[in-house]
Each structure stands twice: as structure tokens, then as C-alpha cells.
Write a protein that holds these residues in place. Structure first.
Motif, PDB file in Angstrom:
ATOM      1  N   ARG A 129      -3.337  -5.431   0.926  1.00 14.94           N
ATOM      2  CA  ARG A 129      -3.825  -4.760   1.685  1.00 14.94           C
ATOM      3  C   ARG A 129      -5.270  -4.232   1.614  1.00 14.94           C
ATOM      4  N   GLY A 130      -5.871  -3.838   2.022  1.00 11.67           N
ATOM      5  CA  GLY A 130      -7.512  -3.802   1.396  1.00 11.67           C
ATOM      6  C   GLY A 130      -7.556  -2.251   0.386  1.00 11.67           C
ATOM      7  N   LYS A 131      -7.308  -1.531   1.502  1.00 13.97           N
ATOM      8  CA  LYS A 131      -6.854  -0.347   0.499  1.00 13.97           C
ATOM      9  C   LYS A 131      -6.516   0.031  -0.647  1.00 13.97           C
ATOM     10  N   VAL A 132      -5.733  -1.047  -1.262  1.00 19.50           N
ATOM     11  CA  VAL A 132      -5.789  -1.052  -3.317  1.00 19.50           C
ATOM     12  C   VAL A 132      -6.900  -0.978  -3.395  1.00 19.50           C
TER      13      VAL A 132
ATOM     14  N   ASP B 247     -10.963  -0.465  -4.026  1.00 19.03           N
ATOM     15  CA  ASP B 247     -11.795   0.540  -3.330  1.00 19.03           C
ATOM     16  C   ASP B 247     -13.176  -0.541  -3.025  1.00 19.03           C
ATOM     17  N   GLU B 248     -13.806  -1.493  -2.403  1.00 20.44           N
ATOM     18  CA  GLU B 248     -14.530  -1.888  -1.810  1.00 20.44           C
ATOM     19  C   GLU B 248     -15.817  -1.414  -2.655  1.00 20.44           C
ATOM     20  N   ASN B 249     -16.000   0.032  -1.980  1.00 21.45           N
ATOM     21  CA  ASN B 249     -17.963   0.090  -2.428  1.00 21.45           C
ATOM     22  C   ASN B 249     -17.673  -0.306  -4.112  1.00 21.45           C
ATOM     23  N   ALA B 250     -16.661  -0.431  -5.233  1.00 25.12           N
ATOM     24  CA  ALA B 250     -17.250  -0.172  -6.456  1.00 25.12           C
ATOM     25  C   ALA B 250     -16.755  -1.878  -6.682  1.00 25.12           C
ATOM     26  N   LEU B 251     -15.377  -2.251  -5.762  1.00 28.90           N
ATOM     27  CA  LEU B 251     -15.654  -4.042  -5.814  1.00 28.90           C
ATOM     28  C   LEU B 251     -17.098  -4.788  -5.336  1.00 28.90           C
TER      29      LEU B 251
ATOM     30  N   LEU C 283       0.903  -0.618  -0.118  1.00 29.78           N
ATOM     31  CA  LEU C 283      -0.045   0.164   0.011  1.00 29.78           C
ATOM     32  C   LEU C 283       0.734   0.997   0.105  1.00 29.78           C
ATOM     33  N   LEU C 284       0.694   1.584  -0.598  1.00 25.86           N
ATOM     34  CA  LEU C 284       1.608   3.471  -1.268  1.00 25.86           C
ATOM     35  C   LEU C 284       0.339   4.470  -2.020  1.00 25.86           C
TER      36      LEU C 284
ATOM     37  N   HIS D 114      -5.868   2.605  -4.442  1.00 27.04           N
ATOM     38  CA  HIS D 114      -7.089   2.214  -4.663  1.00 27.04           C
ATOM     39  C   HIS D 114      -7.095   1.959  -6.536  1.00 27.04           C
ATOM     40  N   LEU D 115      -6.024   1.599  -6.651  1.00 33.82           N
ATOM     41  CA  LEU D 115      -5.285   0.465  -7.549  1.00 33.82           C
ATOM     42  C   LEU D 115      -6.907   0.257  -8.833  1.00 33.82           C
ATOM     43  N   ILE D 116      -7.271  -0.335  -8.147  1.00 28.96           N
ATOM     44  CA  ILE D 116      -8.544  -1.330  -8.320  1.00 28.96           C
ATOM     45  C   ILE D 116      -9.705  -0.266  -7.942  1.00 28.96           C
TER      46      ILE D 116
END
Ligand code: GLV
Ligand code: GLV
Length: 333
Positions: free
Chosen positions: A239-242, A244-248, A212-213, A218-220
Motif C-alpha cells: 500500500r502506498g501510504k506505508v 512517506d512519498e515526499n521523503a522517498l 495498511l494499518l 508512513h512506516l518508511i
């Protein structure tokens, strides 16, 4: 001679703790849950070294409280919970535990991949909840073939390479994306480079293996999820923040992709009302990819070895901020 003081923010496996106890004057946070912020700040002000987990936020406030603090020995390969630049400025060493958990974490990416592709968790529930009412049916719980499929690896570091090596046994076509083109590995692993968008379009399975950097946050995202195959499966144990969970969630509900395996979340622990948890095409785990008995013990040993080396005046074997060596500060720092 007085031993250096070390605060251990969670009980680590005994193999490491034993070494830390032998060398230092130590105190351990006794509970399973993380210590409150107040405790971290208070302890930081009293000790020479801290051992930390990725759930401990170690930032400039902690460093400023820690007037004697010289080293943060992190029990993880990732260190996005630590403000490393701030540590460096103050002459504080930061170490991690790379390498040992590579294979264990690659194993788990595969566990998730196979579980999602072949609906292992759904099938287990199906049997246990009495849904298995006909003995055999041609279309019961059909999944996706792993053998012969295309695997797309985003981040060809140690873990990504480990996942690629395992894929050979499944006769997969393997493509990867990384900020560094790895020609050496391309040949060795019989694997091809692709731009990230091309990889997402082409792969049947996509695994996330980047740290995560700022550049990977939100790379994805929605746009990239829309590039994936409708039959595509996304695996994240980085890492989770890579992602975007809403988009997923949207992608999974609206069928832009077929499934996901997640060992990591934007917020950990994830909330019980995370909508992703309502979906059968998602397999989840509580950030346990490196959790084998062997690896977790070895990680504790490395945390100890990094501390011991530092206080014996050697460069710790797993120093993250190598620039710190040249920082000249008044006093001991
Ligand atoms: C776990 O996520 C680690 O970074 O070791
Ligand atoms: C971590 O071990 C990585 O570089 O993938």
C-alpha cells in the motif's frame, strides 16, 4: 422466492459475474471509472449486498444508507477502504479474496525488483530513443547484482513468504521483520528475523509486504530511509501510504538510496505531476500486482462464493470480521 439484490461496483471478470448473476438480482456499474459517491450511497440503500473494489470508500455513511445491507464482498485481499469496525457494529459481513493472489503478487514484486536492479525500463527507453550509439561499452547501464545480495522483507505474511521462496533461486541472504516472529518460517525458508532498523541497514533490497494499518502508515519515513544503504533498492507493492512519498523522493534525489519500484501510491491514481515520475531510478506501475488473467478471474469467483455462502446461510469462506457472527441485532441483523 425473491432473489437478494446485489450491486456490483465495477464489471468483474466473467467467471465470477456469471455466478453472481445466477444467484442474485444484480446491477453493475457500467463504467471503467469508479461510481460517484452519490451512486454508491443510493445503491447501498437499495441492496442486500455490495461487491466493492479498493477504490470504493465504504464507511459508516454507506452503512447508514444501506438499511438492508448485509454483506460487503471485496474484490481484493486488502480492505483498508472499508470501515470494518463500523460494519461489524451494524452486523454487516465483510469478505475479501486472500490466498489466490499471493503468488501472482509475489511474482510482481520480483518483476519490479529485477526491473529496478538491472535498469530494465531505462534500457528499453535507451534503445527506443536512439541513445544506443555505441555497440557495447563496459560501463553502459550498469545495475546491481541480485544474486548473492541480501533481501529484507518487511511483513512476512503470505506474499512476503512467497517473495522469500523465490529469492532462494538467487542465492540471496534473506532477513525479515514482522510484528509476529515466525520461527516456523525461519527454518523452512532459511531466513532470519531482524528489527526493522537493522533490516534497513543491512538489506540491499527491501520489499514492503504489510497491510495498511494505523501502525504501518508512513512506516518508511525519512528517518528510516536514511538508514538504508546508498546502493539500496526499495520495492512496494503493498500500500502506498506505508511509505512517506515526499521523503522517498528526497531519498532518491539526494542519493540516500539507489532506486525504487512502486506499484502503489499514497494517492491512486497518482497525479501526473508526482515528482517521483521524473526519476529514472524509479520503476512505476498502476497497482497491478495481482493482475494476471488467472488470478483476477479466480478473485471474481471468490467474491461470488462469499456472497453465495452468506445468502445460503453459511459462513462465507473469507470472512474478515469473524466477530460479526456473534453480533445480535434486532430483525434480520
Ligand atoms: C490489491 O491491492 C489487493 O489488496 O488485493
Ligand atoms: C496477503 O496475502 C498476505 O498476507 O501477505
Amino acid at each position: 422466492m425473491q432473489k437478494p439484490k446485489v450491486y456490483v461496483t465495477r464489471k468483474l471478470p466473467e467467471r465470477g459475474l456469471r455466478i453472481i448473476r445466477n444467484h442474485f438480482d444484480i446491477e453493475i456499474w457500467p463504467e471503467y471509472a469508479p461510481p460517484p459517491r452519490k451512486v454508491i450511497l443510493e445503491k447501498a440503500s437499495e441492496v442486500d449486498g455490495l461487491t466493492t473494489l479498493l477504490s470504493d470508500t465504504i464507511d459508516s455513511e454507506v452503512f447508514d444508507a444501506g438499511s438492508n445491507l448485509k454483506i460487503i464482498s471485496q474484490y481484493a485481499v486488502g480492505f483498508d477502504n472499508i470501515s470494518v469496525d463500523e460494519a461489524t457494529k451494524r452486523g454487516i459481513y465483510v469478505t475479501n479474496t486472500p490466498g489466490v493472489l499471493t503468488e501472482t503478487t509475489a511474482d510482481y514484486a520480483w518483476a519490479l525488483l529485477m526491473a529496478v536492479a538491472r535498469r530494465v525500463v531505462e534500457a528499453d527507453k535507451y534503445v527506443r530513443t536512439g541513445k544506443w550509439r555505441v555497440g557495447w561499452h563496459p560501463t553502459m547501464l550498469q545495475g546491481r547484482d541480485i544474486n548473492g545480495a541480501t533481501l529484507g522483507i518487511i511483513g512476512l505474511g503470505r506474499i512476503g513468504s512467497g517473495i522469500a521462496r523465490r529469492a532462494r533461486g538467487f542465492d540471496m541472504k534473506i532477513i525479515y521483520h514482522d510484528v509476529n516472529r515466525r520461527q516456523d518460517l525461519e527454518e523452512k525458508l532459511d531466513i532470519k528475523f531482524a528489527e526493522i532498523d537493522a533490516l534497513l541497514r543491512e538489506a540491499d533490497f527491501v520489499t514492503i509486504n504489510v497491510p495498511l494499518l494505523k501502525q504501518t502508515f508512513h512506516l518508511i519515513n525519512e528517518e528510516r530511509l536514511r538508514l538504508m544503504k546508498k546502493t539500496g533498492i526499495l520495492i512496494n507493492n503493498a500500500r502506498g501510504k506505508v511509505i512517506d512519498e515526499n521523503a522517498l523522493y528526497k531519498a532518491l534525489v539526494e542519493g540516500w538510496i539507489a532506486g525504487a519500484g512502486l506499484d502503489v501510491f499514497e494517492q491512486e491514481p497518482t497525479l501526473q505531476n508526482n515528482p517521483l515520475l521524473t526519476l529514472d531510478n524509479v520503476v512505476v506501475a498502476p497497482h497491478i500486482s495481482s493482475a494476471s488473467y488467472e488470478t483476477r478471474s479466480r478473485m471474481a469467483e471468490m467474491v461470488a462464493e462469499n456472497l453465495v455462502a452468506f445468502f445460503e446461510g453459511r459462513t462465507p469462506p473469507n470472512l474478515v470480521n469473524k466477530e460479526v457472527i456473534n453480533i445480535k441485532l434486532p430483525g434480520w441483523r
